[in-house]
Scaffold this active site. Structure first.
Site, PDB file in Angstrom:
ATOM      1  CG  ASP A  40      -0.223   0.070   2.534  1.00  0.00           C
ATOM      2  OD1 ASP A  40       0.759  -0.694   2.707  1.00  0.00           O
ATOM      3  OD2 ASP A  40      -0.609   0.883   3.382  1.00  0.00           O
ATOM      4  CD  GLU A  69       4.143   1.361   6.986  1.00  0.00           C
ATOM      5  OE1 GLU A  69       4.766   1.878   7.936  1.00  0.00           O
ATOM      6  OE2 GLU A  69       3.870   1.980   5.936  1.00  0.00           O
TER       7      GLU A  69
END
Length: 451
Positions: free
Chosen positions: A96, A158
């Site tokens: 991500d 994250e």
């Protein structure tokens, strides 16, 4: 385990042979806007996970799957079993990425990987799709037969603070257990100097709301004896630093460092500071960035200048963010910040303070032992310069979570960016030569860890 020069040469050549294909795949991953924090990009994050699955599956793992905790983002886990008697290494990265900060502000489109002057530009080119492709390049160099057991773990949230990672680690503890954990999600101090990150600051946010009136009132008719909430809020926020820019909140942990100081001109250039703007605080730059608290006001709810009118504002609020030095308790630090702000709201104004998000504990790694020695040898040999220990001013909450969940594992935090990478910023980029060298270093590390 000692390795012959001929063995090292073979590994280095194998990495060199796959770097270009790995960079091509990195470009394809960068093209996927996997901003999990934005619900509009949930489908893109799913597509990013699927792309990582495809790349891992091509290397013949015993298993590869997408996992998620309830409400969480897709994480990819692939496993190559350890040969008899060999340790297992968990290779972590995340797929991500951060929002772009406005596509129009980029020199080239953020989701079109673009090469300029030896760097690859694009959102996620460094943070952290470079980490994903470093791991995959190493496995590709070994043709899917690494010398030790490998579990590839590519997380999907994250950049949102890894909120469901603790649940994921609990639910799949046996699958993710390892002797050594390599987290490719940090930076090197220079493109030719490798680093092991051994300290990270913590992070807490709070929201402060100041109220003074039941409703807006005319600033001319009542101004003077009657104050406004925004000015009261500004008084409180202005108290957070002293005249030198040091954090003025009492009782916070502050540490020293024996790390060499950074050249101020280089640091200012990397940050993009304007001429004449002073650095805040005292001490060396590493001390200020890695080992002392820092406070910033991230946002204020108040009328814009274009929408302002001649009224006294009844209430105003702000988001205040604080980085915490290693050794501080995050919750206790948050309360110290809240108490300071309450004490500095003037004129009897009402104040309400609430937590503004999750809590990231600061963390310090004791980098002693065989795995750390192996990493120093491997990275120093690949880069041609001695590996150094560095800190990170930012926060990576999941590192402490890995350490708590797998207390017997050595945690190595390695660099895939450099000071010019502009993580989270406009024109994020990756140094291409450093990427190749970093992959070589990780391949050497797997050789060093072989018993």
């Amino acid at each position: 385990m000692p390795n012959s020069s001929s063995s090292r040469s073979r590994v280095a050549a194998a990495v060199d042979a796959v770097v270009l294909s790995a960079l091509d795949d990195l470009r394809r991953l960068v093209a996927i806007p996997s901003i999990w924090a934005d619900p509009a990009h949930a489908v893109d994050t799913e597509a990013s996970a699927a792309a990582v699955v495809e790349l891992a599956r091509a290397l013949g793992p015993e298993s590869v799957q997408i996992l998620r905790a309830e409400g969480g983002a897709p994480a990819v886990v692939a496993h190559w079993p350890a040969p008899e008697g060999q340790p297992t290494v968990l290779l972590y990265a995340h797929h991500d990425v951060q929002p772009t900060g406005g596509d129009e502000n980029w020199t080239s489109p953020p989701f079109e990987a673009t090469e300029r002057n030896g760097r690859l530009y694009g959102r996620g080119a460094a943070d952290d799709k470079a980490g994903v492709m470093t791991h995959l390049a190493v496995l590709r160099a070994y043709e899917g037969r690494p010398p030790v057991g490998v579990t590839l773990f590519v997380e999907g949230e994250e950049e949102s603070g890894s909120p469901t990672l603790p649940a994921l680690l609990r639910e799949h503890h046996e699958l993710l257990a390892a002797d050594v954990i390599v987290i490719a999600d940090a930076a090197n101090p220079a493109v030719d100097v490798p680093a092991l990150t051994t300290s990270l600051r913590g992070l807490v946010d709070i929201v402060i709301e100041v109220s003074m009136l039941e409703r807006p009132v005319h600033s001319g008719v009542f101004g003077g004896p009657v104050g406004d909430a925004l000015t009261a809020l500004c008084h409180s926020l202005a108290s957070l630093h002293d005249a030198k820019g040091e954090v003025a909140v009492a009782g916070l942990q502050q540490n020293s460092s024996d790390a060499p100081d950074m050249a101020e001109d280089t640091f200012r250039s990397d940050v993009g500071m304007l001429d004449g703007v002073e650095l805040l605080g005292t001490g060396t730059i590493p001390e200020r960035v890695w080992h002392k608290p820092a406070i910033a006001v991230l946002g204020i709810d108040a009328p814009t200048v274009a929408q302002a009118s001649n009224v006294l504002l009844p209430r105003a609020r702000a988001m205040v963010s604080m980085r915490l030095a290693p050794g501080e308790d995050a919750v206790a630090g948050r309360e110290k910040l809240a108490e300071h702000l309450r004490a500095h709201v003037p004129w009897g104004a009402h104040v309400e303070i609430t937590p503004g998000g999750g809590v990231a504990e600061p963390f310090r790694i004791d980098a002693r032992g065989g795995a750390y020695d192996a990493a120093r040898r491997a990275f120093s040999e690949a880069f041609g310069n001695a590996a150094v220990e560095t800190g990170i001013g930012g926060s990576i909450p999941f590192i402490a979570e890995f350490a708590r969940t797998f207390p017997g594992a050595a945690v190595l935090v390695t660099g895939v960016g450099d000071p010019a990478s502009r993580w989270h910023g406009i024109d994020e980029s990756l140094d291409l030569k450093m990427f190749a060298t970093g992959a070589k270093a990780e391949a050497f590390l797997l050789e060093e860890l072989r018993r």
